[in-house]
Design an enzyme around this catalytic site. Structure first.
Site, mmCIF file in Angstrom:
data_model
loop_
_atom_site.group_PDB
_atom_site.id
_atom_site.type_symbol
_atom_site.label_atom_id
_atom_site.label_comp_id
_atom_site.label_asym_id
_atom_site.label_seq_id
_atom_site.Cartn_x
_atom_site.Cartn_y
_atom_site.Cartn_z
ATOM 1 N N PRO A 70 33.930 45.726 37.815
ATOM 2 C CA PRO A 70 35.160 45.029 38.208
ATOM 3 C C PRO A 70 34.919 43.590 38.658
ATOM 4 O O PRO A 70 33.981 43.295 39.404
ATOM 5 C CB PRO A 70 35.695 45.881 39.361
ATOM 6 C CG PRO A 70 35.179 47.256 39.063
ATOM 7 C CD PRO A 70 33.809 47.035 38.485
ATOM 8 N N CYS A 71 35.806 42.714 38.199
ATOM 9 C CA CYS A 71 35.622 41.277 38.424
ATOM 10 C C CYS A 71 36.532 40.696 39.500
ATOM 11 O O CYS A 71 36.404 39.520 39.833
ATOM 12 C CB CYS A 71 35.873 40.526 37.118
ATOM 13 S SG CYS A 71 37.598 40.617 36.562
ATOM 14 N N GLN A 72 37.431 41.483 40.058
ATOM 15 C CA GLN A 72 38.459 40.945 40.955
ATOM 16 C C GLN A 72 37.899 40.096 42.094
ATOM 17 O O GLN A 72 38.525 39.106 42.490
ATOM 18 C CB GLN A 72 39.298 42.081 41.555
ATOM 19 C CG GLN A 72 40.208 42.746 40.568
ATOM 20 C CD GLN A 72 39.540 43.888 39.805
ATOM 21 O OE1 GLN A 72 38.322 43.964 39.701
ATOM 22 N NE2 GLN A 72 40.342 44.771 39.243
#
Length: 176
Positions: free
Chosen positions: A70-72
């Site tokens: 995940p890049c959030q």
């Protein structure tokens, strides 16, 4: 070559690796809708729901472990929390744990360019700590013919331990 897929989404990375001649052995994806898409396109591939509940006891050894954690928390559009325990991008630690347990020959990681400022050092140092060297490149979708930019960081890591085990010192015969 065989690969396992972490944070599989709807299988974009899997499709590319399959088209390159590799065989998918397992996928790990928590989102139920994405798992339905994966099941449609890879009906015979073993799927797991939670990256936190898999490892060397459940996952078949593969040549490559691939995924985009995940890049959030590293995205310029996100909160810039970085790769830390308790953040979505902190799931990198699970990716790292699985690499350490399974010891694939190669690791393929995809993420947003914000990773370069908020986590690349962590990813590279974690890989080095367990015997992997890495190369990386930022590519845009336009670089491969798409009509938009959508830049991504791609990291290819390879086991320095396995590479060294396959080498012999010059003059060494192996005879005792």
């Amino acid at each position: 070559m065989t690969f396992g897929s972490l944070f599989s989404g709807i299988g974009g990375i899997d499709l590319g690796l399959e088209r390159a001649g590799m065989t998918c052995k397992w996928q790990v994806e928590i989102d139920p809708f994405c798992r339905k898409v994966l099941a449609k396109h890879w009906p015979d591939v073993r799927r797991y729901e939670d990256v936190k509940r898999v490892g060397s006891e459940t996952l078949e050894p593969v040549d490559v472990i691939a995924g985009g954690f995940p890049c959030q928390d590293v995205s310029v559009a996100g909160k810039k929390a970085g790769i830390k325990e308790g953040t979505r991008s902190g799931l990198w630690f699970e990716f790292h744990r699985i690499i350490r347990e399974l010891r694939p020959r190669y690791v393929f990681v995809e993420n947003v360019p914000g990773l370069l400022a908020d986590g690349m050092g962590r990813v590279l140092s974690d890989l080095a700590e367990i015997g992997y060297d890495a190369e990386w490149q930022v590519l845009s979708a336009a670089d491969v013919g798409a009509p938009h930019l959508r830049k991504r960081v791609f990291i290819i890591a390879y086991s320095t331990i396995q590479r060294l085990e396959g080498c012999r010192v010059a003059g060494e015969t192996g005879d005792s």
